[in-house]
Design a protein around this motif. Sequence first.
Motif, PDB file in Angstrom:
ATOM      1  N   ARG A 100      42.414  45.671  36.483  1.00  0.00           N
ATOM      2  CA  ARG A 100      43.938  45.977  36.592  1.00  0.00           C
ATOM      3  C   ARG A 100      44.607  45.044  35.841  1.00  0.00           C
ATOM      4  N   VAL A 101      45.696  45.174  34.918  1.00  0.00           N
ATOM      5  CA  VAL A 101      46.469  44.379  34.157  1.00  0.00           C
ATOM      6  C   VAL A 101      47.171  43.680  35.408  1.00  0.00           C
ATOM      7  N   ARG A 102      47.185  42.273  35.096  1.00  0.00           N
ATOM      8  CA  ARG A 102      48.071  41.538  36.356  1.00  0.00           C
ATOM      9  C   ARG A 102      48.257  40.110  35.556  1.00  0.00           C
ATOM     10  N   ASP A 103      49.076  39.199  36.208  1.00  0.00           N
ATOM     11  CA  ASP A 103      49.310  38.076  35.696  1.00  0.00           C
ATOM     12  C   ASP A 103      47.978  37.024  35.970  1.00  0.00           C
ATOM     13  N   GLN A 104      47.794  36.299  34.779  1.00  0.00           N
ATOM     14  CA  GLN A 104      46.714  35.447  34.993  1.00  0.00           C
ATOM     15  C   GLN A 104      47.146  34.170  35.160  1.00  0.00           C
ATOM     16  N   PRO A 105      46.085  33.088  35.720  1.00  0.00           N
ATOM     17  CA  PRO A 105      46.705  31.815  35.917  1.00  0.00           C
ATOM     18  C   PRO A 105      46.721  31.102  34.652  1.00  0.00           C
ATOM     19  N   HIS A 106      46.188  31.424  33.525  1.00  0.00           N
ATOM     20  CA  HIS A 106      46.406  30.679  32.267  1.00  0.00           C
ATOM     21  C   HIS A 106      47.726  31.038  31.463  1.00  0.00           C
ATOM     22  N   GLY A 107      48.428  31.876  32.056  1.00  0.00           N
ATOM     23  CA  GLY A 107      49.634  32.377  31.677  1.00  0.00           C
ATOM     24  C   GLY A 107      49.365  33.759  30.887  1.00  0.00           C
ATOM     25  N   GLY A 108      50.375  34.829  30.813  1.00  0.00           N
ATOM     26  CA  GLY A 108      50.074  36.121  30.351  1.00  0.00           C
ATOM     27  C   GLY A 108      49.966  36.979  31.478  1.00  0.00           C
ATOM     28  N   ARG A 109      49.729  38.304  30.876  1.00  0.00           N
ATOM     29  CA  ARG A 109      49.207  39.295  31.395  1.00  0.00           C
ATOM     30  C   ARG A 109      47.903  39.823  30.967  1.00  0.00           C
ATOM     31  N   ALA A 110      47.068  40.278  31.727  1.00  0.00           N
ATOM     32  CA  ALA A 110      45.685  40.710  31.252  1.00  0.00           C
ATOM     33  C   ALA A 110      44.894  41.650  31.989  1.00  0.00           C
ATOM     34  N   GLY A 111      44.136  42.714  31.624  1.00  0.00           N
ATOM     35  CA  GLY A 111      43.393  43.378  32.308  1.00  0.00           C
ATOM     36  C   GLY A 111      42.216  44.167  31.248  1.00  0.00           C
ATOM     37  N   ARG A 112      41.562  44.958  31.701  1.00  0.00           N
ATOM     38  CA  ARG A 112      40.486  45.631  30.997  1.00  0.00           C
ATOM     39  C   ARG A 112      40.326  46.909  31.319  1.00  0.00           C
ATOM     40  N   ILE A 113      39.891  47.781  30.248  1.00  0.00           N
ATOM     41  CA  ILE A 113      39.730  49.088  30.282  1.00  0.00           C
ATOM     42  C   ILE A 113      38.393  49.469  29.799  1.00  0.00           C
ATOM     43  N   ALA A 114      37.818  50.451  30.298  1.00  0.00           N
ATOM     44  CA  ALA A 114      36.543  51.054  29.464  1.00  0.00           C
ATOM     45  C   ALA A 114      36.851  52.305  29.054  1.00  0.00           C
ATOM     46  N   ASP A 115      36.710  52.612  27.580  1.00  0.00           N
ATOM     47  CA  ASP A 115      36.768  53.850  27.144  1.00  0.00           C
ATOM     48  C   ASP A 115      35.946  54.969  27.280  1.00  0.00           C
ATOM     49  N   PRO A 116      36.191  56.076  27.251  1.00  0.00           N
ATOM     50  CA  PRO A 116      35.143  57.145  27.358  1.00  0.00           C
ATOM     51  C   PRO A 116      33.944  57.025  26.922  1.00  0.00           C
ATOM     52  N   PHE A 117      33.635  56.357  25.772  1.00  0.00           N
ATOM     53  CA  PHE A 117      32.481  55.857  24.973  1.00  0.00           C
ATOM     54  C   PHE A 117      31.718  54.831  25.578  1.00  0.00           C
ATOM     55  N   GLY A 118      32.024  54.115  26.674  1.00  0.00           N
ATOM     56  CA  GLY A 118      31.289  52.783  27.075  1.00  0.00           C
ATOM     57  C   GLY A 118      31.749  51.705  26.666  1.00  0.00           C
ATOM     58  N   HIS A 119      32.624  51.498  25.711  1.00  0.00           N
ATOM     59  CA  HIS A 119      33.228  50.307  25.173  1.00  0.00           C
ATOM     60  C   HIS A 119      34.082  49.719  26.285  1.00  0.00           C
ATOM     61  N   GLN A 120      34.355  48.435  26.204  1.00  0.00           N
ATOM     62  CA  GLN A 120      35.362  47.874  27.065  1.00  0.00           C
ATOM     63  C   GLN A 120      36.393  47.054  26.328  1.00  0.00           C
ATOM     64  N   TRP A 121      37.696  47.271  26.801  1.00  0.00           N
ATOM     65  CA  TRP A 121      39.111  46.783  25.907  1.00  0.00           C
ATOM     66  C   TRP A 121      39.717  45.775  26.800  1.00  0.00           C
ATOM     67  N   MET A 122      39.790  44.483  26.409  1.00  0.00           N
ATOM     68  CA  MET A 122      40.727  43.545  27.108  1.00  0.00           C
ATOM     69  C   MET A 122      41.918  43.978  26.580  1.00  0.00           C
ATOM     70  N   ILE A 123      43.132  43.832  27.240  1.00  0.00           N
ATOM     71  CA  ILE A 123      44.409  44.235  26.931  1.00  0.00           C
ATOM     72  C   ILE A 123      45.187  42.937  27.388  1.00  0.00           C
ATOM     73  N   SER A 124      45.727  42.201  26.456  1.00  0.00           N
ATOM     74  CA  SER A 124      46.664  40.879  27.100  1.00  0.00           C
ATOM     75  C   SER A 124      48.065  40.930  26.679  1.00  0.00           C
ATOM     76  N   GLN A 125      48.744  40.361  27.127  1.00  0.00           N
ATOM     77  CA  GLN A 125      50.195  40.019  26.850  1.00  0.00           C
ATOM     78  C   GLN A 125      50.741  38.664  27.016  1.00  0.00           C
ATOM     79  N   ARG A 126      51.100  37.983  25.850  1.00  0.00           N
ATOM     80  CA  ARG A 126      51.664  36.587  26.305  1.00  0.00           C
ATOM     81  C   ARG A 126      53.081  36.767  26.906  1.00  0.00           C
ATOM     82  N   THR A 127      53.217  35.956  27.924  1.00  0.00           N
ATOM     83  CA  THR A 127      54.446  35.757  28.344  1.00  0.00           C
ATOM     84  C   THR A 127      54.678  34.525  28.445  1.00  0.00           C
ATOM     85  N   GLU A 128      54.232  33.490  28.074  1.00  0.00           N
ATOM     86  CA  GLU A 128      54.738  32.016  27.969  1.00  0.00           C
ATOM     87  C   GLU A 128      54.433  31.672  26.518  1.00  0.00           C
TER      88      GLU A 128
END
Length: 128
Positions: A100-128
């Motif tokens: 699940r997307v959440r605040d990360q200790p290195h700064g920012g928010r990030a999480g990961r999803i798996a698409d219906p085809f088996g590929h994984q995608w990390m989603i990140s947002q810089r907040t600092e």
Amino acid sequence: MTEIQNLYPKLVVADAAAAIDFYRSAFGARETARYTDDGGSVVHAEVTIGTFTVALKDEGYGDTAPTSTGGPPVIMALDVSDADAIEAAATNAGAVVVHRVRDQPHGGRAGRIADPFGHQWMISQRTE
């Protein structure tokens, strides 16, 4: 619509420090970031090869290296302006949340999803 700001591959390897050294020697890579966990494992590192960014991490936390599985695990990583909105859009389109997307200790928010085809995608947002 949320703006996609960057896209780069994230490689899962058995020894990230050695891989960074190899990419430096083989391709003239420049290390631009490295984050480790309390045990010293690389959880995220970035190198620049030419004008392109490649991220990598040590295997673990559910990710295995191709030398362990015989497969080519690559995590696509999206830098976005609103990680929560992209996670919602992806799950609405049929993706499954891996982390699940959440605040990360290195700064920012990030999480990961798996698409219906088996590929994984990390989603990140810089907040600092």
